[in-house]
Structure formats: C-alpha cells, structure tokens
Write a protein that holds these residues in place. Structure first.
Motif, short mmCIF file in Angstrom:
data_model
loop_
_atom_site.label_atom_id
_atom_site.label_comp_id
_atom_site.label_asym_id
_atom_site.label_seq_id
_atom_site.Cartn_x
_atom_site.Cartn_y
_atom_site.Cartn_z
N HIS A 159 0.83 -1.21 0.00
CA HIS A 159 0.00 0.00 0.00
C HIS A 159 0.86 1.25 0.00
O HIS A 159 0.57 2.22 -0.72
CB HIS A 159 -0.91 0.01 1.22
CG HIS A 159 -1.73 1.26 1.36
ND1 HIS A 159 -2.81 1.54 0.54
CD2 HIS A 159 -1.59 2.33 2.20
CE1 HIS A 159 -3.31 2.72 0.88
NE2 HIS A 159 -2.60 3.21 1.88
N ALA A 160 1.94 1.25 0.81
CA ALA A 160 2.84 2.41 0.86
C ALA A 160 3.50 2.64 -0.49
O ALA A 160 3.66 3.79 -0.93
CB ALA A 160 3.89 2.20 1.95
N ARG A 161 3.90 1.55 -1.16
CA ARG A 161 4.53 1.68 -2.47
C ARG A 161 3.55 2.24 -3.49
O ARG A 161 3.89 3.11 -4.29
CB ARG A 161 5.06 0.32 -2.92
CG ARG A 161 5.80 0.38 -4.26
CD ARG A 161 6.53 -0.92 -4.55
NE ARG A 161 5.62 -2.05 -4.61
CZ ARG A 161 5.56 -3.01 -3.68
NH1 ARG A 161 6.34 -2.96 -2.63
NH2 ARG A 161 4.71 -4.02 -3.82
N GLN A 162 2.31 1.76 -3.46
CA GLN A 162 1.29 2.27 -4.38
C GLN A 162 1.01 3.75 -4.12
O GLN A 162 0.86 4.54 -5.06
CB GLN A 162 0.00 1.45 -4.24
CG GLN A 162 0.13 0.02 -4.76
CD GLN A 162 -1.08 -0.83 -4.42
OE1 GLN A 162 -1.90 -0.46 -3.56
NE2 GLN A 162 -1.22 -1.98 -5.08
N ILE A 197 4.07 10.53 -6.52
CA ILE A 197 5.06 10.98 -7.51
C ILE A 197 4.36 11.42 -8.79
O ILE A 197 4.68 12.46 -9.38
CB ILE A 197 6.08 9.86 -7.80
CG1 ILE A 197 6.95 9.60 -6.57
CG2 ILE A 197 6.96 10.23 -9.00
CD1 ILE A 197 7.84 8.40 -6.72
N ALA A 198 3.39 10.61 -9.25
CA ALA A 198 2.65 10.96 -10.46
C ALA A 198 1.95 12.30 -10.31
O ALA A 198 1.93 13.12 -11.23
CB ALA A 198 1.64 9.86 -10.79
N HIS A 199 1.40 12.54 -9.12
CA HIS A 199 0.72 13.80 -8.87
C HIS A 199 1.70 14.97 -8.91
O HIS A 199 1.40 16.03 -9.48
CB HIS A 199 0.03 13.76 -7.51
CG HIS A 199 -0.60 15.05 -7.11
ND1 HIS A 199 -1.79 15.50 -7.65
CD2 HIS A 199 -0.20 16.01 -6.23
CE1 HIS A 199 -2.10 16.67 -7.12
NE2 HIS A 199 -1.15 17.00 -6.25
#
Length: 248
Positions: free
Chosen positions: A22-25, A31-33
C-alpha cells in the motif's frame, strides 16, 4: 502452541507485506501527482506558443525554463531518496568541526539572493564529528530554504552547536508561523506538506526534509522537529562525535 506462534508470525508477515504494498502504491501515486502539475504547465505554455497566443519572448522562455528547473529538481530529489533506500547513497566521511562548518555555511548563505534574515549564532568550536561535508551542506541548504520560504518578515534564525554527552547537537530555530503539533512528526515524510498550496507556490517539492533526514540517518544521527521559542519551527539534529579525535 508452536502452530499458533507460526500462524501469528505468518499473519504479521502478511500484514507487513500488505502495508508495504500500500505504501509503495501511495508513493507512486504521489510521484505521479507531483510530476503532473509542472508537465501540465509546460504543455499549456508550449501549446500557447505553437498556436501563436503567446510570443516566444524572453519572459515566456524564462517561464518554461522555471518549469523545467522544477522538474529537474524533483527528479534529482527522487533519485537521491531512491539511492538512500537502496543504501547506495555515497558518503565520503572525514573529520569536521561542526561549529566552524555551520558558521562558514551561514556566512556563504548571507551573500545569496533571497529573503533577508537576522541570524543569531552560538557555535561552539572543537565539536568534531566525522561527516560528508557535501551531504551535510545539503541538509543545511534544505533547512535554510524552509526558513526563507515560510518565516514571515522580519525573520530571525537562531543556530546553535554544542556538545551533548557523546553527540554533537545542532539546533536550528526560526520565527513564526509555526507548525501544528500533529504535523511535527510528519515533516520528514516524503511529499508531505503542512500547506500544499503554499509549498506549491513557493516551488517546494515536499522532499527536502525527507532528504535531510535520510542524510542524517546515514551519518548515524537523528533529527527531530518541535515548536520554537521564537514562534516558528525548531530542528534538533544529533550526530555522533568523532571518537578517534576524543581518544587522541
């Protein structure tokens, strides 16, 4: 009993793996944001130039260069944190007088453009550590950038270096505004901002303090935020003393 312990250990491992996933997702989504905003700005400005709505003059080219610079800083910050996670961030340790080092940094920073600060110092000499000067300079740069961005004028910065048992202690305090108490433990989290809109407007990526924390941990030290008596934010950084120097 042994089967119960095995089941508990397995459940604990499964919960930990789920939390890590979950933390990785969440990290990827964050980052994408962060990348989306400067990329969208660049695209809009380039399309305006292509359509003839805006002219390719110096002001518009400077605006494009600022967005490219913002993207470059963000990618470099992400690279540093990734290297830190992998244990691949290079350090070149050498004996360093912390008080003298901080004093030189503040003197150099006083000549740079930006918000003027009234700086008070109490820098003990002879407090020797083993450190990577370039990495430690990154930590001080990030602290200075935060002070200049968020301290209301007239801004005051107080910096102390002293010996505390077997550690060197660096204290960095600035004036108001402060940080809500519930936000203090989260300041070194990646991409965390107390005020997202203010940080975005000032160019902050939300990664500077995370990088500073990673570097301090890489030096075997620790870093803690608290409310400053000056009305702003206080950082205490503890680093191991140079034991080789202590033993002659």
């Amino acid at each position: 009993d042994e089967l119960a312990q095995l089941a508990d250990a397995f459940n604990h491992m499964a919960t930990s793996l789920q939390a890590a996933q979950h933390a990785r997702q969440q990290w990827i989504a964050d980052i994408a944001h962060e990348l989306r905003t400067p990329l969208a700005t660049l695209r809009a400005e380039i399309e305006a130039l292509q359509d003839g709505i805006r002219q390719p003059d110096a002001a518009n080219l400077d605006s494009l260069a600022q967005e490219v610079g913002r993207l470059t800083r963000l990618v470099e910050d992400l690279r540093l944190l990734s290297l830190s996670d992998l244990g691949a961030l290079d350090y070149h340790f050498a004996p360093l007088d912390l008080g003298r080092f901080v004093g030189h940094h503040l003197s150099d920073a006083a000549g740079l453009p930006g918000r003027r600060l009234q700086v008070r110092t109490d820098l003990a000499e002879g407090v020797e550590i083993r450190a990577d000067g370039d990495r430690l300079d990154q930590v001080l740069n990030n602290l200075m950038q935060n002070t200049q961005r968020y301290s209301a004028e007239p801004a005051t910065l107080s910096v102390q270096v002293r010996r505390h048992d077997t550690e060197a202690q660096l204290t960095w305090e600035d004036t108001s505004p402060g940080v809500p108490p519930d936000a203090l433990p989260r300041l070194t989290e990646r991409l965390y901002r107390v005020d997202a809109s203010r940080a975005s407007a000032s160019g902050g990526s939300g990664l500077g303090l995370a990088i500073a924390h990673a570097i301090i941990v890489g030096h075997g030290g620790r870093m803690q935020a608290s409310a400053s008596a000056l009305g702003g934010l206080r950082w205490d950084i503890w680093l191991p003393l140079n034991t080789e120097a202590a033993h002659g």
